[in-house]
Design a protein around this motif. Structure first.
Motif, short mmCIF file in Angstrom:
data_model
loop_
_atom_site.label_atom_id
_atom_site.label_comp_id
_atom_site.label_asym_id
_atom_site.label_seq_id
_atom_site.Cartn_x
_atom_site.Cartn_y
_atom_site.Cartn_z
N HIS A 195 0.76 -1.25 -0.09
CA HIS A 195 -0.06 -0.08 0.05
C HIS A 195 0.82 1.32 0.18
O HIS A 195 0.64 2.40 -0.66
CB HIS A 195 -0.81 0.06 1.30
N TRP A 253 0.05 -4.26 -7.69
CA TRP A 253 -1.56 -4.38 -7.65
C TRP A 253 -1.76 -5.70 -7.52
O TRP A 253 -2.55 -6.28 -6.55
CB TRP A 253 -2.22 -3.78 -8.37
N TYR A 266 -4.26 -10.71 -0.33
CA TYR A 266 -5.50 -10.57 -0.13
C TYR A 266 -6.16 -12.09 -0.16
O TYR A 266 -7.03 -12.53 0.67
CB TYR A 266 -6.35 -9.60 -0.71
N GLN A 297 -9.71 -12.48 1.99
CA GLN A 297 -10.52 -11.25 1.57
C GLN A 297 -10.58 -11.08 0.19
O GLN A 297 -9.85 -10.30 -0.57
CB GLN A 297 -9.79 -9.95 2.35
N ASP A 306 -13.12 -10.29 -1.98
CA ASP A 306 -13.44 -9.07 -2.53
C ASP A 306 -12.51 -7.92 -3.00
O ASP A 306 -12.38 -7.31 -3.93
CB ASP A 306 -14.57 -8.52 -1.97
N GLU A 307 -11.43 -7.73 -1.75
CA GLU A 307 -10.42 -6.85 -2.12
C GLU A 307 -9.59 -7.68 -3.02
O GLU A 307 -8.87 -6.53 -3.85
CB GLU A 307 -9.92 -6.57 -0.61
N GLU A 308 -9.37 -8.76 -3.09
CA GLU A 308 -8.48 -9.49 -3.89
C GLU A 308 -8.81 -9.12 -5.33
O GLU A 308 -7.92 -8.61 -6.11
CB GLU A 308 -8.52 -10.97 -3.56
N LYS A 330 -10.55 -6.55 -6.45
CA LYS A 330 -10.34 -5.28 -6.68
C LYS A 330 -8.91 -4.92 -7.04
O LYS A 330 -8.61 -4.10 -8.28
CB LYS A 330 -10.61 -4.33 -5.64
N CYS A 331 -7.83 -5.72 -6.41
CA CYS A 331 -6.43 -5.50 -6.73
C CYS A 331 -6.25 -5.96 -8.17
O CYS A 331 -5.49 -5.20 -8.99
CB CYS A 331 -5.59 -6.12 -5.73
#
Length: 650
Positions: free
Chosen positions: A292, A305, A312, A317, A319-321, A323-324
């Motif tokens: 980050h 990313w 993630y 996690q 959903d966050e994965e 997004k990345c």
């Protein structure tokens, strides 16, 4: 109206091209690329009329109107900018304004563009102070060289002082022809032991995945000179070498070096490298923190990313994965690791197998890239196809993977499971199943493959017994009739194949010889035949004890001893006449020791399995019950008395 617009546009474009070409140093080579992403020129820098491999790309835009006194602006498509950021060399944006008859320039990475935003187009502005006619091309050359050197942690090299041979070597290095660079640098080392050459040689080894030579080379250099650049090269080599060889010590050493360069003003590259080392060591929380921090400085690092997405995944996690991965692909739509990782998550976690296949297909078109960068991706392609109900496609892709990685366990296990589940319903798979299971047996005597091979070949009980005996002679040293006499069926032996490797490991620690003190007596010897039969009983009891990967089944295990130990006595006690006094002693000896052996073996097996399989300890009282003890003692007593011809009163 259409005609004049095209004509004016063509004239403007021609003027802008002539303006740019006129202002570039004469000895620098300007090439026109053939792709469709808006790159108009690739400029290779020359020194003393020699090409150096240092280069940059140029996006040339034109406009006839300037609405601002201070800046000039143009729109750029997301896909175009993403392509620029994915390129290794810097990209220069040049905007020609016919109203001023001047062009203005900026490096793309210096513009305030964040591709993680959802914009389809971005308006970019360049200050009118940055005129192409006043550009300092010497500064441009030094800037380009600094960018190229930074990737390999090299200090500044003054190419103008080098010989033609040295420039040729550096040209190969800067152009990414690392195999050629290795050859040339090694030749140069014979006459010139230059530290920069040795460092570049180490980096060339690293980028061609020759980590051993890379580490040896950088270590030799560090014996003579110590600097931060060399240490960072070594850290990169150690981390990647450690990841590839699963050597935690190497990764930890690399991480400790990276730590020395982490501070509040660290650049994005240092933070990214440090995060990679932390992630490889399993410190997901810290790795996420530094990824980050790196992205706060440079949000357009697609690899960063992607790696954050992997973290993630580890943290579940998802959903966050995703997004990345989406951010990574918005920056570099062809990033193979992000495409595959997103596809894996869609298939494995969200059961969106068709969506995963679409992502995989964009990489499948270039199998060379797949083999080079993500060979285990064949497993996930096959996984998605199988779960999408496309059996033959799944089989095709797992076979492709095995052609490249014939011993990769995930691919071997996938094909085993696929064939085992489907050969009966799809007879055309039967011969493939026979051949494959035979291959796995020959490869490493895989017990599950033996199980499936026996099934698909439709062996009789006796054939199955002798085939298993042939493969595990260290465990099975009795014949079929003796096996049956102990009260076991072929199903018992087939079931034991699931955990026979674990049993063999158990016997290395808890061998049968530890019961010698319970069996040595003055009345008869302990023959090898007894131990061979005893091993079979303990194998079957071991198998019965495992109910699942999280639970043991003590009741079935105990039953093996109450059923088979009395039969074992017929092998232990010879058929001969004993005196009355001896028979009493033998009976007492047997009643003390045989039940003790059973208790000890059950306890050892249960304790071993609980430790090895992380099974919650089970209270022995739930399966070693008083009723079972009484049954075991009664059967041992009556069988021993019968063998010794002791008449028991009613």
């Amino acid at each position: 109206m259409t005609g004049p617009i095209r004509h004016d546009s063509h004239i403007l474009e021609t003027k802008s091209r002539k303006f740019f070409e006129k202002n570039v140093p004469d000895e620098w080579v300007i090439n026109t690329p053939t792709h469709d992403y808006g790159i108009d020129y690739q400029v290779e820098i020359a020194i003393n009329n020699q090409m150096t491999g240092l280069n940059f790309s140029v996006q040339l835009k034109s406009t006839s109107i300037s609405k601002s006194i201070d800046n000039i602006s143009v729109p750029l498509k997301r896909s175009t900018i993403a392509y620029y950021f994915s390129r290794l060399e810097p990209v220069m944006l040049v905007i020609y304004n016919s109203e001023d008859d001047e062009a203005y320039w900026s490096w793309i990475h210096e513009l305030a563009i964040d591709l993680t935003k959802s914009n389809e187009t971005f308006t970019v502005s360049i200050s009118k102070k940055k005129k192409l006619t006043t550009i300092n091309w010497l500064n441009i050359k030094e800037f380009i060289q600094a960018i190229f050197n930074k990737r390999s942690f090299l200090e500044y090299i003054d190419l103008e002082t080098l010989s033609s041979t040295q420039i040729a070597a550096w040209k190969s290095f800067y152009s990414g022809a690392y195999e050629q660079a290795i050859f040339l640098f090694k030749q140069l080392q014979l006459d010139n032991n230059d530290n920069s050459i040795t460092q570049a040689l180490a980096w060339s080894y690293y980028l061609t995945h020759n980590y051993k030579d890379a580490l040896l080379t950088v270590n030799r250099l560090l014996d003579n000179v110590q600097n931060n650049y060399l240490l960072q090269v070594k850290a990169c080599i150690l981390t990647e070498f450690g990841i590839r060889t699963e050597n935690k010590g190497m990764i930890l050493s690399g991480k400790m070096i990276f730590e020395k360069f982490i501070s509040s003003d660290s650049d994005s590259l240092h933070l990214y490298n440090y995060a990679n080392a932390l992630g490889a060591l399993g410190d997901d929380a810290s790795a996420a923190k530094y990824y980050h921090l790196s992205l706060e400085i440079n949000p357009n690092n697609a690899e960063c990313w992607k790696n954050l997405g992997t973290i993630y995944w580890n943290l579940q996690q998802h959903d966050e994965e995703l997004k990345c991965y989406d951010n990574a692909l918005s920056i570099n739509p062809s990033l193979i690791e992000a495409l595959f990782s997103k596809g894996v998550t869609l298939s494995k976690i969200y059961n969106k197998h068709q969506d995963a296949i679409k992502l995989f297909s964009s990489v499948i078109e270039n199998e060379d890239l797949l083999l080079k960068n993500f060979p285990k991706g064949y497993f996930w392609i096959a996984y998605a196809y199988e779960n999408n109900g496309e059996l033959l496609e799944a089989l095709k892709w797992v076979n492709k993977g095995l052609d490249f990685l014939p011993s990769e366990i995930s691919l071997l296990n996938f094909k085993s499971t696929l064939l085992a589940k489907n050969w009966e319903q799809h007879p055309y798979l039967k011969q493939d199943a026979i051949d494959f299971f035979r291959y796995r047996i020959d490869l490493h005597n895989d017990p599950l493959s033996i199980y499936h091979y026996i099934k698909v070949c439709n062996y009789t009980e006796q054939q199955a017994f002798y085939f298993i005996k042939e493969k595990f002679p260290q465990v099975i040293n009795i014949n079929w009739e003796e096996f049956q006499h102990l009260g076991f069926s072929d199903k018992c032996l087939m079931d034991s194949l699931v955990n026979i490797d674990l049993f063999i490991q158990f016997k290395k620690t808890y061998n049968s010889d530890r019961y010698i003190s319970h069996l040595v007596n003055p009345y008869f010897p302990i023959e090898l035949e007894f131990w061979n039969h005893f091993d079979i009983i303990t194998l079957i009891s071991f198998t019965k004890l495992i109910r699942s990967s999280t639970e043991i089944n003590g009741v079935e295990c105990c039953k093996v001893y109450s059923d088979s130990f009395p039969i074992l006595l017929k092998i232990l006690i010879p058929q001969k006449e004993f005196s009355n006094e001896d028979t009493v002693e033998i009976l007492a000896f047997i009643m003390i020791n045989l039940p003790t052996i059973a208790f000890r073996e059950i306890g050892a097996q249960a304790g071993y399995l609980q430790g090895m399989m992380s099974i919650e300890p089970l209270d022995p009282a739930t399966y070693i019950t008083k009723e079972w003890e009484e049954e075991l003692n009664e059967k041992i007593f009556s069988t021993t008395a019968d063998l010794l011809n002791i008449e028991l009163s009613e």
